[in-house]
Write an enzyme that holds these catalytic residues in place. Structure first.
Site, short mmCIF file in Angstrom:
data_model
loop_
_atom_site.label_atom_id
_atom_site.label_comp_id
_atom_site.label_asym_id
_atom_site.label_seq_id
_atom_site.Cartn_x
_atom_site.Cartn_y
_atom_site.Cartn_z
N HIS A 167 46.10 47.76 52.82
CA HIS A 167 46.09 46.10 53.15
C HIS A 167 47.27 45.84 53.96
O HIS A 167 48.34 45.07 53.53
CB HIS A 167 46.50 45.75 51.73
CG HIS A 167 45.38 45.57 50.64
ND1 HIS A 167 45.50 45.19 49.60
CD2 HIS A 167 44.09 46.15 50.84
CE1 HIS A 167 44.10 45.33 48.75
NE2 HIS A 167 43.50 46.08 49.78
N ASP A 186 49.43 42.73 50.98
CA ASP A 186 49.97 43.16 49.69
C ASP A 186 50.46 44.48 49.97
O ASP A 186 51.18 45.27 48.54
CB ASP A 186 49.62 42.60 48.41
CG ASP A 186 48.15 43.44 48.03
OD1 ASP A 186 47.70 44.25 48.90
OD2 ASP A 186 47.66 43.03 47.11
N ARG A 251 46.36 38.49 49.55
CA ARG A 251 46.12 39.75 49.15
C ARG A 251 45.87 40.92 50.39
O ARG A 251 46.70 41.77 50.56
CB ARG A 251 44.93 39.80 48.21
CG ARG A 251 44.60 41.27 47.94
CD ARG A 251 43.45 41.28 46.78
NE ARG A 251 42.81 42.73 46.43
CZ ARG A 251 41.78 43.45 47.14
NH1 ARG A 251 41.48 43.14 47.99
NH2 ARG A 251 41.71 44.58 46.39
N ALA A 292 42.51 35.06 41.86
CA ALA A 292 41.38 35.74 42.73
C ALA A 292 40.45 34.41 42.95
O ALA A 292 39.77 34.12 42.32
CB ALA A 292 40.88 36.74 42.35
N TYR A 294 39.02 30.80 42.84
CA TYR A 294 39.35 29.74 41.93
C TYR A 294 40.14 30.03 40.76
O TYR A 294 40.02 30.97 40.43
CB TYR A 294 38.04 28.77 41.89
CG TYR A 294 37.21 28.56 43.03
CD1 TYR A 294 37.71 27.84 44.16
CD2 TYR A 294 35.91 29.15 43.36
CE1 TYR A 294 37.04 27.31 45.33
CE2 TYR A 294 35.26 29.07 44.29
CZ TYR A 294 35.74 28.33 45.38
OH TYR A 294 35.04 27.83 46.66
N ASP A 296 39.54 29.70 37.59
CA ASP A 296 38.61 29.34 36.82
C ASP A 296 38.29 30.39 35.68
O ASP A 296 37.44 30.27 34.92
CB ASP A 296 37.20 29.28 37.44
CG ASP A 296 37.11 30.57 38.51
OD1 ASP A 296 37.65 31.58 38.27
OD2 ASP A 296 36.07 30.67 39.33
N GLU A 334 43.90 33.80 34.56
CA GLU A 334 44.22 32.87 35.65
C GLU A 334 44.81 31.61 35.01
O GLU A 334 45.60 31.17 36.09
CB GLU A 334 42.97 32.45 36.68
CG GLU A 334 42.64 33.73 37.45
CD GLU A 334 41.13 33.68 38.15
OE1 GLU A 334 41.15 34.03 39.33
OE2 GLU A 334 40.26 32.88 37.46
#
Length: 483
Positions: A167, A186, A251, A292, A294, A296, A334
């Site tokens: 990453h 990250d 990320r 990650a 939305y 939701d 989340e």
């Protein structure tokens, strides 16, 4: 917190009103035509040692970095002839890792006889510190000599940036404000090799760290720098501190591009779902690892392995064995996290609900579970303006390269070029990992750099494929009109 005026306020409102894309992900084996109508495909050049970043220079040449080859090259788009303009021996490139010679940015005055023939690169180098993170990243400026066709006069504008085997992100580019923008991922924290390493994408630098040139808190950030590496006076003040940090909660942003109107679009690789297309705004938080896609509560919750009961050692990453989160690892929904600076993505690739099964037997047979996950692994993004020789109807689109799907996704934007419209359209299917995408000035040609090796879900029934069609190459997709 710093604001950058009415324009960014309007962008923020537009981003906040973006539709919650909820279309189901296409099966990994979805058929995609190898070529759209009117296009031909050819190989411009091959034999590259993992091309990483590629840009079209003011001389009409393709300039690129080789991640493992440690070289900067120019490639003639007419003949495919390669010219090595620099070899950087001090670059550290680990086997099958994401460090090496990475970002590339050309000064806007390059070859314009203004005394600023500068080329900027980013690369990993040995820090001598040892441990799990023995390397650091530098951004270096070279001067290009058109007579010798070589880069010289190296000058490090900033050193000591984070580096790891995973990453890196490492997208480097100039903005319309003449500032340098650089993405730092990250570093792979909280997964695989670095499963037990705390994720610091939400950790911001302190004033003391900035004074000491300690950039360790730059993990999971997008930076904005002056050309000499210093902190711009108009950078956002975030939580009382002004630093190079322009946005955070990142990320793995491997693609960034400015639109002709100055908007900064970025692609973000998600974990097992929710790759993102983002509109990057000054001083805003993009949520990772708490969110990650939305916010939701759908198919993702933050499992913090570094705080596993009894210690993290011996805990297995679900990415490696296809299992769920092991007992004893704290998991946070989340919705349990909030930040007034949070910005949701413009769209995702793809969002699924909690009933989605991530244990597809097609990929389980190969122990490559991640290939069947509803992600595309976006590696780059290019802005397609169109042009006299361009594709009708493609004006104001984003072309997003995929590492996992052997395709380029076209996302059409609204007339103001702020918001995506409709579904992403997969194009140019082949068994290749598309690393970077460049569009010619007239819109007729799309150049794509490919990885040397890796897996992607283009095999029979969406099964993982590991034998690539054109490893380490530059592909040319040429449009000559509808047939």
């Amino acid at each position: 917190m710093h604001r950058t005026g009415l324009a960014h306020t309007l962008l923020l409102l537009l981003a906040a009103s973006a539709p919650a894309w909820a279309e189901p992900p296409p099966p990994t084996g979805t058929k995609v035509a190898p070529l759209p109508p009117g296009f031909t495909k050819s190989v411009l050049a091959s034999g590259f040692a993992n091309p990483h970043n590629m840009v079209l220079g003011p001389d009409g040449q393709l300039w690129l970095t080789e991640q493992t080859g440690k070289r900067v090259l120019r490639v003639d788009p007419a003949s495919g002839q390669k010219t090595v303009i620099a070899t950087i021996d001090e670059v550290v490139s680990s086997d099958k890792a994401q460090d090496g010679l990475l970002g590339l940015a050309l000064h806007p005055d390059l070859l314009r006889k203004r005394g600023r023939d500068y080329v900027y690169v980013s690369f990993s180098y040995a820090s001598g510190d040892g441990g799990a993170f023995p390397n650091r990243t530098a951004i270096r400026r070279y001067t290009y000599d058109a007579k010798t066709q070589k880069l010289g006069a190296p000058k490090d504008v900033i050193k000591g940036l984070p580096s790891s085997h995973d990453h890196q992100s490492a997208r480097l580019l100039f903005g319309p404000d003449q500032k340098l923008y650089y993405a730092i991922g990250d570093q792979g924290a909280n997964q695989m090799t670095y499963l037990c390493v705390p994720n610091q994408a939400q950790v911001l630098p302190s004033a003391a760290e900035v004074r000491a040139a300690d950039w360790s808190a730059y993990r999971g950030k997008i930076l904005r720098l002056n050309q000499d590496g210093s902190i711009p006076l108009d950078n956002p003040v975030i939580h009382g501190v002004k630093s190079h940090v322009y946005a955070w909660g990142i990320r793995n942003t491997q693609g960034m591009v400015f639109s002709p109107a100055g908007q900064l679009f970025a692609t973000e690789q998600g974990p097992n779902t929710d790759d993102e297309l983002n509109l990057i705004l000054a001083g805003r938080n993009y949520g990772w690892p708490n969110v990650a896609g939305y916010k939701d509560n759908a198919a993702y919750a933050y499992a913090n392995y570094s705080k596993a009961e009894g210690g993290c050692e011996g805990v297995k990453d679900p990415a490696l064995n296809g299992a769920g989160v092991p007992p004893g690892v704290p998991v946070q929904k989340e919705s349990a996290w909030s930040d007034p600076d949070f910005v949701e993505p413009l769209r995702t690739f793809y969002t699924v609900d909690n009933s989605f099964s991530f244990k597809d037997p097609v990929c389980a047979e190969n122990s490559l579970y991640y290939i069947c996950w509803p992600t595309v692994a976006p590696s780059s993004v290019a802005y397609y303006k169109g042009g006299k020789a361009g594709v009708p109807g493609w004006e104001n689109s984003l072309l997003i390269g995929s590492l996992k799907r052997g395709a380029i996704y076209r996302v059409r934007l609204d007339p103001t070029a702020h918001l995506p419209l409709g579904d992403a359209e997969p194009l140019f299917r082949s068994v290749n990992r598309y690393r970077d995408v460049v569009v010619s000035a007239d819109g007729a040609t799309i150049y794509v750099a490919t990885d040397v090796e890796g897996s992607l879900g283009t095999g029979e029934n969406g099964a993982p494929a590991t034998r690539l069609d054109n490893p380490g190459a530059i592909l040319v997709f040429k449009y000559s009109g509808a047939r």
